[in-house]
Design a protein around this motif. Sequence first.
Motif, PDB file in Angstrom:
ATOM      1  N   PRO A   1       0.826  -1.208   0.000  1.00 18.43           N
ATOM      2  CA  PRO A   1       0.000   0.000   0.000  1.00 18.43           C
ATOM      3  C   PRO A   1       0.861   1.259   0.000  1.00 18.43           C
ATOM      4  N   VAL A   2       0.541   2.182  -0.903  1.00 15.40           N
ATOM      5  CA  VAL A   2       1.260   3.461  -0.944  1.00 15.40           C
ATOM      6  C   VAL A   2       0.251   4.584  -1.166  1.00 15.40           C
ATOM      7  N   THR A   3       0.608   5.782  -0.679  1.00 16.99           N
ATOM      8  CA  THR A   3      -0.245   6.933  -0.969  1.00 16.99           C
ATOM      9  C   THR A   3       0.067   7.438  -2.370  1.00 16.99           C
ATOM     10  N   GLU A   4      -0.837   8.246  -2.922  1.00 12.98           N
ATOM     11  CA  GLU A   4      -0.604   8.764  -4.275  1.00 12.98           C
ATOM     12  C   GLU A   4       0.650   9.635  -4.320  1.00 12.98           C
ATOM     13  N   THR A   5       0.961  10.323  -3.226  1.00 14.63           N
ATOM     14  CA  THR A   5       2.172  11.137  -3.174  1.00 14.63           C
ATOM     15  C   THR A   5       3.422  10.268  -3.263  1.00 14.63           C
ATOM     16  N   GLU A   6       3.377   9.136  -2.580  1.00 11.87           N
ATOM     17  CA  GLU A   6       4.552   8.259  -2.553  1.00 11.87           C
ATOM     18  C   GLU A   6       4.832   7.589  -3.901  1.00 11.87           C
ATOM     19  N   LEU A   7       3.819   7.546  -4.769  1.00 12.92           N
ATOM     20  CA  LEU A   7       3.978   6.888  -6.072  1.00 12.92           C
ATOM     21  C   LEU A   7       5.185   7.405  -6.837  1.00 12.92           C
ATOM     22  N   SER A   8       5.492   8.691  -6.663  1.00 11.32           N
ATOM     23  CA  SER A   8       6.551   9.314  -7.462  1.00 11.32           C
ATOM     24  C   SER A   8       7.936   8.804  -7.091  1.00 11.32           C
ATOM     25  N   LYS A   9       8.038   8.050  -6.012  1.00  8.90           N
ATOM     26  CA  LYS A   9       9.344   7.509  -5.644  1.00  8.90           C
ATOM     27  C   LYS A   9       9.617   6.168  -6.327  1.00  8.90           C
ATOM     28  N   TYR A  10       8.589   5.576  -6.907  1.00  6.17           N
ATOM     29  CA  TYR A  10       8.731   4.234  -7.476  1.00  6.17           C
ATOM     30  C   TYR A  10       8.800   4.298  -8.992  1.00  6.17           C
ATOM     31  N   ALA A  11       9.647   3.445  -9.577  1.00  4.12           N
ATOM     32  CA  ALA A  11       9.801   3.415 -11.033  1.00  4.12           C
ATOM     33  C   ALA A  11       8.799   2.441 -11.642  1.00  4.12           C
ATOM     34  N   PHE A  12       8.010   2.937 -12.581  1.00  4.04           N
ATOM     35  CA  PHE A  12       7.015   2.125 -13.295  1.00  4.04           C
ATOM     36  C   PHE A  12       7.350   2.092 -14.782  1.00  4.04           C
ATOM     37  N   PRO A  13       7.018   1.013 -15.471  1.00  3.15           N
ATOM     38  CA  PRO A  13       7.079   1.045 -16.930  1.00  3.15           C
ATOM     39  C   PRO A  13       6.012   2.013 -17.439  1.00  3.15           C
ATOM     40  N   VAL A  14       6.204   2.486 -18.667  1.00  7.13           N
ATOM     41  CA  VAL A  14       5.314   3.502 -19.211  1.00  7.13           C
ATOM     42  C   VAL A  14       3.859   3.041 -19.242  1.00  7.13           C
ATOM     43  N   SER A  15       3.646   1.751 -19.541  1.00  6.72           N
ATOM     44  CA  SER A  15       2.273   1.253 -19.611  1.00  6.72           C
ATOM     45  C   SER A  15       1.556   1.419 -18.273  1.00  6.72           C
ATOM     46  N   HIS A  16       2.287   1.226 -17.171  1.00  6.26           N
ATOM     47  CA  HIS A  16       1.635   1.337 -15.868  1.00  6.26           C
ATOM     48  C   HIS A  16       1.487   2.788 -15.421  1.00  6.26           C
ATOM     49  N   GLN A  17       2.308   3.685 -15.959  1.00  2.00           N
ATOM     50  CA  GLN A  17       2.050   5.107 -15.761  1.00  2.00           C
ATOM     51  C   GLN A  17       0.739   5.479 -16.459  1.00  2.00           C
ATOM     52  N   LYS A  18       0.514   4.873 -17.614  1.00  2.43           N
ATOM     53  CA  LYS A  18      -0.736   5.149 -18.338  1.00  2.43           C
ATOM     54  C   LYS A  18      -1.945   4.591 -17.593  1.00  2.43           C
ATOM     55  N   ILE A  19      -1.763   3.441 -16.956  1.00  2.00           N
ATOM     56  CA  ILE A  19      -2.861   2.863 -16.173  1.00  2.00           C
ATOM     57  C   ILE A  19      -3.262   3.817 -15.045  1.00  2.00           C
ATOM     58  N   TYR A  20      -2.248   4.377 -14.390  1.00  2.00           N
ATOM     59  CA  TYR A  20      -2.545   5.327 -13.315  1.00  2.00           C
ATOM     60  C   TYR A  20      -3.244   6.568 -13.855  1.00  2.00           C
ATOM     61  N   GLN A  21      -2.829   7.020 -15.033  1.00  2.00           N
ATOM     62  CA  GLN A  21      -3.474   8.185 -15.657  1.00  2.00           C
ATOM     63  C   GLN A  21      -4.969   7.944 -15.873  1.00  2.00           C
ATOM     64  N   ILE A  22      -5.291   6.739 -16.352  1.00  2.00           N
ATOM     65  CA  ILE A  22      -6.697   6.405 -16.575  1.00  2.00           C
ATOM     66  C   ILE A  22      -7.478   6.473 -15.265  1.00  2.00           C
ATOM     67  N   PHE A  23      -6.858   5.981 -14.203  1.00  2.00           N
ATOM     68  CA  PHE A  23      -7.494   6.007 -12.887  1.00  2.00           C
ATOM     69  C   PHE A  23      -7.710   7.446 -12.425  1.00  2.00           C
ATOM     70  N   LYS A  24      -6.659   8.259 -12.561  1.00  2.00           N
ATOM     71  CA  LYS A  24      -6.729   9.653 -12.109  1.00  2.00           C
ATOM     72  C   LYS A  24      -7.746  10.466 -12.892  1.00  2.00           C
ATOM     73  N   GLU A  25      -7.814  10.201 -14.195  1.00  2.00           N
ATOM     74  CA  GLU A  25      -8.686  11.012 -15.043  1.00  2.00           C
ATOM     75  C   GLU A  25     -10.136  10.529 -15.031  1.00  2.00           C
ATOM     76  N   SER A  26     -10.377   9.368 -14.440  1.00  2.00           N
ATOM     77  CA  SER A  26     -11.744   8.887 -14.380  1.00  2.00           C
ATOM     78  C   SER A  26     -12.512   9.670 -13.320  1.00  2.00           C
ATOM     79  N   ASP A  27     -13.826   9.609 -13.395  1.00  2.00           N
ATOM     80  CA  ASP A  27     -14.620  10.276 -12.369  1.00  2.00           C
ATOM     81  C   ASP A  27     -14.923   9.297 -11.239  1.00  2.00           C
ATOM     82  N   PHE A  28     -14.143   8.241 -11.216  1.00  2.00           N
ATOM     83  CA  PHE A  28     -14.280   7.225 -10.197  1.00  2.00           C
ATOM     84  C   PHE A  28     -13.855   7.801  -8.850  1.00  2.00           C
ATOM     85  N   ASN A  29     -14.705   7.669  -7.840  1.00  2.00           N
ATOM     86  CA  ASN A  29     -14.386   8.250  -6.546  1.00  2.00           C
ATOM     87  C   ASN A  29     -13.733   7.244  -5.613  1.00  2.00           C
ATOM     88  N   VAL A  30     -12.573   7.619  -5.095  1.00  2.00           N
ATOM     89  CA  VAL A  30     -11.876   6.752  -4.149  1.00  2.00           C
ATOM     90  C   VAL A  30     -12.399   7.001  -2.742  1.00  2.00           C
TER      91      VAL A  30
END
Length: 367
Positions: free
Chosen positions: A338-367
């Motif tokens: 488990p990580v907070t959204e702020t902590e995400l920037s410390k971890y290295a992701f492949p580009v595809s998984h950066q895109k997955i996060y973008q889809i999550f962030k840009e959705s109107d899905f409420n956390v």
Amino acid sequence: MDKDLQNKLENFPIESFQHDLINWYLTEKRDLPWRRDQDPYKVWVSEIMLQQTRVDTVIPYFTSFITKFPTIESLADANEEEVLKAWEGLGYYSRVRNLQSAVKEVKESYGGVVPNTPNEISKLKGVGPYTKGAILSIAYNIPEPAVDGNVMRVLSRILSIWEDIAKPKARKTFEAATYELISKEDPSSFNQALMELGALICTPTSPSCLLCPVREHCSAFEEGVQTELPIKSKKKKPKPLQMAAAVLYDQNSNLYIHKRPSSGLLAKLWEYPNVELDVTTGKTYREQLVDYLQDEYDVKVELSELAGTVEHIFSHLIWNISIYFGKVKNTPNGDLVPVTETELSKYAFPVSHQKIYQIFKESDFNV
DNA sequence: CACGCGTGGCG
DNA sequence: TCGCCAAGCGT
């Protein structure tokens, strides 16, 4: 050496070729950040980054990498996670894992000084025949061939060599030729000039022969076959795979990520939990993902409907990833962190998984 | 030797 | 749209 090639080289105006090539290079070379000095460490880092990667892509990575890790010692002592993060998006991540491993070796066995003999430098992880020659010639001015794709293309045209440059043994032919052609006075400029010529003039599809400083020495130009060379056999097509990935979250707004194994594809990078799908079963992608999350991470989830898709094209395969969001119903096992959204920037992701996060962030899905 | 190993750009 | 990449190396 091949007898035909030997014959060509015997009749080749070597000194005139060296002179025209090097003079062109000294006048026309690009001002690139790794050409500001001959620091063997910086030459090394640049050569590793440039493997199969374009100059324009490398420039910003090189600048920030050298700022973060300015010396052998600083890279040797750096945190691995931070080093991977500095490489995030560049691809071929084993390059930077091998580089840090080799730099540690230089620190421990060579007093922090990059070795300057072919034998010693070849033993370093990630330093193959090309990189060995590039470091020895550029940093130490030692007349060793540095045969890359540019050099094979340029010399195949200059000398009309009709060998398939996609075959590993072709490199031997071009190394033998380069041993004969290389300037003993300025091997650094000579090797870089061959590559610079390949990048700027003697390009793969439409070479600018009328601007070429060595066209009067070029056999392919003389014969009008410059666009027929080099011979290069085709690679096979990447194989498509169906995947499903989940962006999981909990009531505390944590996201759940997984660290990939230490070897193989995208080694040691982080990812959102995902599974390769079996398209032959009757089960839906969503059902297969739920089962996988249960089996692999002991986690029960309430999964959304399909939220989007991401395509990730590798040289040998294609991931078609279906994206789902999900709320975790219990605490997953330790393989899911488990990580907070702020902590995400410390971890290295492949580009595809950066895109997955973008889809999550840009959705109107409420956390 | 053949293959695994990333990514973004271009005609 | 899509094939072909671009300064290769490890196994």
